[in-house]
Scaffold this motif. Structure first.
Motif, PDB file in Angstrom:
ATOM      1  N   GLY A 196      46.754  31.810  30.250  1.00 51.24           N
ATOM      2  CA  GLY A 196      47.111  30.400  30.189  1.00 51.24           C
ATOM      3  C   GLY A 196      47.263  29.719  31.524  1.00 51.24           C
ATOM      4  N   HIS A 197      47.025  30.426  32.615  1.00 52.90           N
ATOM      5  CA  HIS A 197      47.150  29.829  33.944  1.00 52.90           C
ATOM      6  C   HIS A 197      45.762  29.523  34.520  1.00 52.90           C
ATOM      7  CE1 HIS A 197      51.449  30.541  34.016  1.00 52.90           C
ATOM      8  NE2 HIS A 197      51.234  31.803  33.642  1.00 52.90           N
ATOM      9  N   ALA A 198      45.692  28.469  35.307  1.00 50.07           N
ATOM     10  CA  ALA A 198      44.421  28.042  35.905  1.00 50.07           C
ATOM     11  C   ALA A 198      44.162  28.812  37.197  1.00 50.07           C
ATOM     12  CB  ALA A 198      44.451  26.549  36.184  1.00 50.07           C
ATOM     13  N   TRP A 199      42.859  29.039  37.501  1.00 46.89           N
ATOM     14  CA  TRP A 199      42.466  29.908  38.611  1.00 46.89           C
ATOM     15  C   TRP A 199      41.475  29.227  39.555  1.00 46.89           C
ATOM     16  CZ3 TRP A 199      44.020  35.003  39.436  1.00 46.89           C
ATOM     17  CH2 TRP A 199      44.750  35.604  38.403  1.00 46.89           C
ATOM     18  N   VAL A 200      41.522  29.660  40.806  1.00 45.71           N
ATOM     19  CA  VAL A 200      40.382  29.549  41.712  1.00 45.71           C
ATOM     20  C   VAL A 200      39.965  30.984  42.005  1.00 45.71           C
ATOM     21  CG1 VAL A 200      41.953  29.361  43.712  1.00 45.71           C
ATOM     22  CG2 VAL A 200      39.524  28.805  43.963  1.00 45.71           C
ATOM     23  N   THR A 201      38.666  31.284  41.857  1.00 45.97           N
ATOM     24  CA  THR A 201      38.185  32.649  42.057  1.00 45.97           C
ATOM     25  C   THR A 201      36.972  32.657  42.975  1.00 45.97           C
ATOM     26  OG1 THR A 201      36.523  32.827  40.299  1.00 45.97           O
ATOM     27  CG2 THR A 201      38.826  33.089  39.655  1.00 45.97           C
ATOM     28  N   SER A 202      36.644  33.851  43.437  1.00 46.48           N
ATOM     29  CA  SER A 202      35.413  34.040  44.198  1.00 46.48           C
ATOM     30  C   SER A 202      34.217  33.906  43.260  1.00 46.48           C
ATOM     31  CB  SER A 202      35.412  35.416  44.864  1.00 46.48           C
ATOM     32  OG  SER A 202      36.483  35.528  45.780  1.00 46.48           O
ATOM     33  N   PRO A 203      33.042  33.546  43.774  1.00 47.41           N
ATOM     34  CA  PRO A 203      31.867  33.328  42.921  1.00 47.41           C
ATOM     35  C   PRO A 203      31.407  34.588  42.200  1.00 47.41           C
ATOM     36  CG  PRO A 203      31.562  32.329  45.081  1.00 47.41           C
ATOM     37  CD  PRO A 203      32.786  33.197  45.180  1.00 47.41           C
ATOM     38  N   THR A 206      30.373  38.658  43.421  1.00 45.02           N
ATOM     39  CA  THR A 206      31.181  39.198  44.517  1.00 45.02           C
ATOM     40  C   THR A 206      32.116  40.281  43.989  1.00 45.02           C
ATOM     41  OG1 THR A 206      32.923  37.545  44.229  1.00 45.02           O
ATOM     42  CG2 THR A 206      31.113  36.984  45.719  1.00 45.02           C
ATOM     43  N   VAL A 207      32.569  41.147  44.896  1.00 41.73           N
ATOM     44  CA  VAL A 207      33.518  42.195  44.513  1.00 41.73           C
ATOM     45  C   VAL A 207      34.791  41.578  43.957  1.00 41.73           C
ATOM     46  CG1 VAL A 207      34.994  44.036  45.403  1.00 41.73           C
ATOM     47  CG2 VAL A 207      32.607  43.919  46.105  1.00 41.73           C
ATOM     48  N   CYS A 208      35.259  40.504  44.576  1.00 46.30           N
ATOM     49  CA  CYS A 208      36.525  39.904  44.140  1.00 46.30           C
ATOM     50  C   CYS A 208      36.400  39.236  42.772  1.00 46.30           C
ATOM     51  CB  CYS A 208      37.017  38.907  45.189  1.00 46.30           C
ATOM     52  SG  CYS A 208      37.541  39.728  46.708  1.00 46.30           S
ATOM     53  N   HIS A 209      35.220  38.757  42.425  1.00 48.52           N
ATOM     54  CA  HIS A 209      35.049  38.222  41.066  1.00 48.52           C
ATOM     55  C   HIS A 209      35.059  39.363  40.051  1.00 48.52           C
ATOM     56  CE1 HIS A 209      34.093  34.922  38.313  1.00 48.52           C
ATOM     57  NE2 HIS A 209      33.374  35.809  37.655  1.00 48.52           N
ATOM     58  N   GLN A 210      34.484  40.503  40.418  1.00 48.59           N
ATOM     59  CA  GLN A 210      34.538  41.670  39.541  1.00 48.59           C
ATOM     60  C   GLN A 210      35.986  42.110  39.342  1.00 48.59           C
ATOM     61  OE1 GLN A 210      32.015  44.276  41.757  1.00 48.59           O
ATOM     62  NE2 GLN A 210      30.112  43.368  41.013  1.00 48.59           N
ATOM     63  N   TRP A 211      36.764  42.090  40.419  1.00 47.91           N
ATOM     64  CA  TRP A 211      38.188  42.384  40.302  1.00 47.91           C
ATOM     65  C   TRP A 211      38.837  41.448  39.284  1.00 47.91           C
ATOM     66  CZ3 TRP A 211      40.690  42.953  45.863  1.00 47.91           C
ATOM     67  CH2 TRP A 211      40.245  44.139  46.450  1.00 47.91           C
ATOM     68  N   PHE A 212      38.554  40.164  39.413  1.00 47.77           N
ATOM     69  CA  PHE A 212      39.163  39.156  38.546  1.00 47.77           C
ATOM     70  C   PHE A 212      38.795  39.396  37.086  1.00 47.77           C
ATOM     71  CE2 PHE A 212      38.351  35.058  36.371  1.00 47.77           C
ATOM     72  CZ  PHE A 212      39.668  34.642  36.212  1.00 47.77           C
ATOM     73  N   ARG A 213      37.526  39.687  36.813  1.00 52.03           N
ATOM     74  CA  ARG A 213      37.101  39.889  35.420  1.00 52.03           C
ATOM     75  C   ARG A 213      37.794  41.105  34.812  1.00 52.03           C
ATOM     76  NH1 ARG A 213      35.624  35.439  33.271  1.00 52.03           N
ATOM     77  NH2 ARG A 213      35.431  36.828  31.470  1.00 52.03           N
ATOM     78  N   ILE A 229      35.064  29.530  44.702  1.00 55.43           N
ATOM     79  CA  ILE A 229      35.047  29.336  46.152  1.00 55.43           C
ATOM     80  C   ILE A 229      34.926  30.689  46.841  1.00 55.43           C
ATOM     81  CG2 ILE A 229      36.299  28.419  48.149  1.00 55.43           C
ATOM     82  CD1 ILE A 229      35.543  26.239  46.192  1.00 55.43           C
ATOM     83  N   ASP A 230      34.003  30.815  47.788  1.00 51.09           N
ATOM     84  CA  ASP A 230      33.794  32.087  48.467  1.00 51.09           C
ATOM     85  C   ASP A 230      34.774  32.298  49.612  1.00 51.09           C
ATOM     86  OD1 ASP A 230      32.433  34.524  48.722  1.00 51.09           O
ATOM     87  OD2 ASP A 230      31.144  33.747  50.295  1.00 51.09           O
ATOM     88  N   ASP A 231      35.227  31.228  50.256  1.00 50.97           N
ATOM     89  CA  ASP A 231      36.095  31.336  51.420  1.00 50.97           C
ATOM     90  C   ASP A 231      37.555  31.422  50.981  1.00 50.97           C
ATOM     91  OD1 ASP A 231      36.547  30.984  54.434  1.00 50.97           O
ATOM     92  OD2 ASP A 231      37.769  29.381  53.583  1.00 50.97           O
ATOM     93  N   PHE A 232      38.263  32.459  51.435  1.00 48.87           N
ATOM     94  CA  PHE A 232      39.636  32.670  50.965  1.00 48.87           C
ATOM     95  C   PHE A 232      40.617  31.648  51.539  1.00 48.87           C
ATOM     96  CE2 PHE A 232      37.746  36.938  50.412  1.00 48.87           C
ATOM     97  CZ  PHE A 232      37.939  37.048  49.043  1.00 48.87           C
ATOM     98  N   SER A 233      40.383  31.175  52.740  1.00 50.13           N
ATOM     99  CA  SER A 233      41.253  30.128  53.281  1.00 50.13           C
ATOM    100  C   SER A 233      41.161  28.864  52.447  1.00 50.13           C
ATOM    101  CB  SER A 233      40.875  29.832  54.739  1.00 50.13           C
ATOM    102  OG  SER A 233      41.112  30.951  55.564  1.00 50.13           O
ATOM    103  N   THR A 234      39.956  28.557  51.968  1.00 52.56           N
ATOM    104  CA  THR A 234      39.779  27.395  51.105  1.00 52.56           C
ATOM    105  C   THR A 234      40.455  27.621  49.755  1.00 52.56           C
ATOM    106  OG1 THR A 234      37.659  26.957  52.185  1.00 52.56           O
ATOM    107  CG2 THR A 234      38.075  25.822  50.101  1.00 52.56           C
ATOM    108  N   GLN A 235      40.360  28.851  49.242  1.00 55.42           N
ATOM    109  CA  GLN A 235      41.082  29.158  48.004  1.00 55.42           C
ATOM    110  C   GLN A 235      42.571  28.889  48.164  1.00 55.42           C
ATOM    111  OE1 GLN A 235      40.393  32.882  46.017  1.00 55.42           O
ATOM    112  NE2 GLN A 235      38.205  32.915  46.454  1.00 55.42           N
ATOM    113  N   LEU A 236      43.141  29.333  49.294  1.00 55.05           N
ATOM    114  CA  LEU A 236      44.574  29.144  49.515  1.00 55.05           C
ATOM    115  C   LEU A 236      44.943  27.670  49.625  1.00 55.05           C
ATOM    116  CD1 LEU A 236      45.392  32.025  52.020  1.00 55.05           C
ATOM    117  CD2 LEU A 236      45.975  31.883  49.596  1.00 55.05           C
ATOM    118  N   SER A 237      44.044  26.854  50.174  1.00 59.32           N
ATOM    119  CA  SER A 237      44.342  25.423  50.261  1.00 59.32           C
ATOM    120  C   SER A 237      44.412  24.804  48.869  1.00 59.32           C
ATOM    121  CB  SER A 237      43.284  24.700  51.105  1.00 59.32           C
ATOM    122  OG  SER A 237      42.017  24.693  50.461  1.00 59.32           O
TER     123      SER A 237
END
Length: 315
Positions: A196-203, A206-213, A229-237
């Motif tokens: 029920g929570h909204a996300w920003v994830t890697s595309p 990517t390995v991090c999207h596989q982690w998320f799934r 978003i691929d850039d983690f600093s942008t994700q944090l913003s």
């Protein structure tokens, strides 16, 4: 005597399939690579390449030459390493390093800073490359060291000419704004906790999207992914807006600042980070100096996330 540069050019053409791609990898013009191949054919008195559509393939003679090339390059590299070691083992020269982006940020940048302080005669040149390409570059001799990660918990295949060392085991945490509903807890999060929570994830891909799934695999409803978003600093913003949460590797994470916190996961996604180099370069003082710096940095390479808050830098 076979020209070593021409031999390296032939090996690159054989691996990549075209003179143009080999020229790009080696940093030459296509014309220069073609001339090197022609010079090699003249030295041998044999054709080593044959056209195949828009690409080229090895002739039988060319295949024999390419198969023997690793032994030649390794012998030459051992000669260089031995000469460097004789000079009191003093690290010096230029190291060409290829690595994925978060390893450059979390491991290489601080290691290079330490290397420059302790060994000012060593110079490091870094190029960002994905693991498969990085290992090829080291195997082909266009780089000296690769920093790579495994793929979806499977080791990246290592060419027989290379050896490797485990540098770091990276894990992922969920980052959120301090006002987010999940920020109030302190026990490790489970997949259902994240429903029920909204996300920003890697595309995708990517390995991090596989982690998320895998993280949300037990959640009945499809996750609400607002941003890719691929850039983690942008994700944090975007996380700082309070709208979304993100799954971010510790190795990739800059200091979170006052507005954000991270929460550990009960099933932490992990990836192993290795350094890989040619076996024939083992005796290189410069390479060993950089490996020593990298090994010394892994304990503090990434910020930790304990008890719902981020530990101080260097903890």
């Amino acid at each position: 005597m076979i020209d070593v540069g021409a031999l390296r050019a032939l090996r690159s053409v054989a691996a990549l399939g075209t003179v143009a791609q080999a020229a790009e990898e080696l940093g030459y013009t296509a014309s220069a690579v073609s001339q090197q191949i022609k010079r090699l054919e003249k030295q041998l008195g044999l054709a080593v390449l044959a056209p195949a559509g828009r690409k080229v393939v090895l002739t039988p003679a060319g295949q024999v030459i390419v198969d023997a090339a690793p032994e030649v390059f390794q012998a030459l590299e051992r000669c260089v390493a031995a000469a460097q070691s004789v000079s009191h083992g003093t690290p010096r020269g230029t190291l060409r390093v290829v690595a994925f982006s978060t390893a450059i940020r979390g491991l290489l940048a601080p290691a290079v800073a330490g290397l420059m302080t302790r060994h000012p005669d060593v110079h490091v040149r870094i190029v960002e490359q994905d693991p498969d390409q990085a290992l090829h570059s080291v195997d082909a001799g266009t780089a000296d060291l690769a920093v790579v990660h495994d793929a979806d918990e499977l080791p990246t295949p290592l060419p027989s000419s290379l050896t490797q060392r485990l540098l770091h085991t990276d894990v992922g945490d969920v980052v959120m704004h301090r006002t987010h509903p999940l920020a109030a807890g302190d026990s490790p999060l489970t997949g259902p906790d994240l429903a029920g929570h909204a996300w920003v994830t890697s595309p995708h891909g990517t390995v991090c999207h596989q982690w998320f799934r895998r993280l949300v695999a037990d959640v009945p409803e499809e996750p609400d992914v607002r941003h890719l978003i691929d850039d983690f600093s942008t994700q944090l913003s975007l996380v700082a807006s309070g709208e979304v949460i993100a799954l971010i590797p510790r190795l990739a994470r800059p200091p979170l600042g006052e507005g954000l916190i991270c929460r550990q996961l009960r099933r932490q996604p992990k990836r192993e980070v290795h350094a890989a180099w040619r076996r024939s370069a083992d005796a290189s003082p410069a390479l060993q100096a950089l490996l020593s710096e990298l090994s010394g940095r892994t304990e503090t390479a990434a910020a930790r996330c304990e008890g719902g808050t981020e530990a101080p830098s260097g903890a």
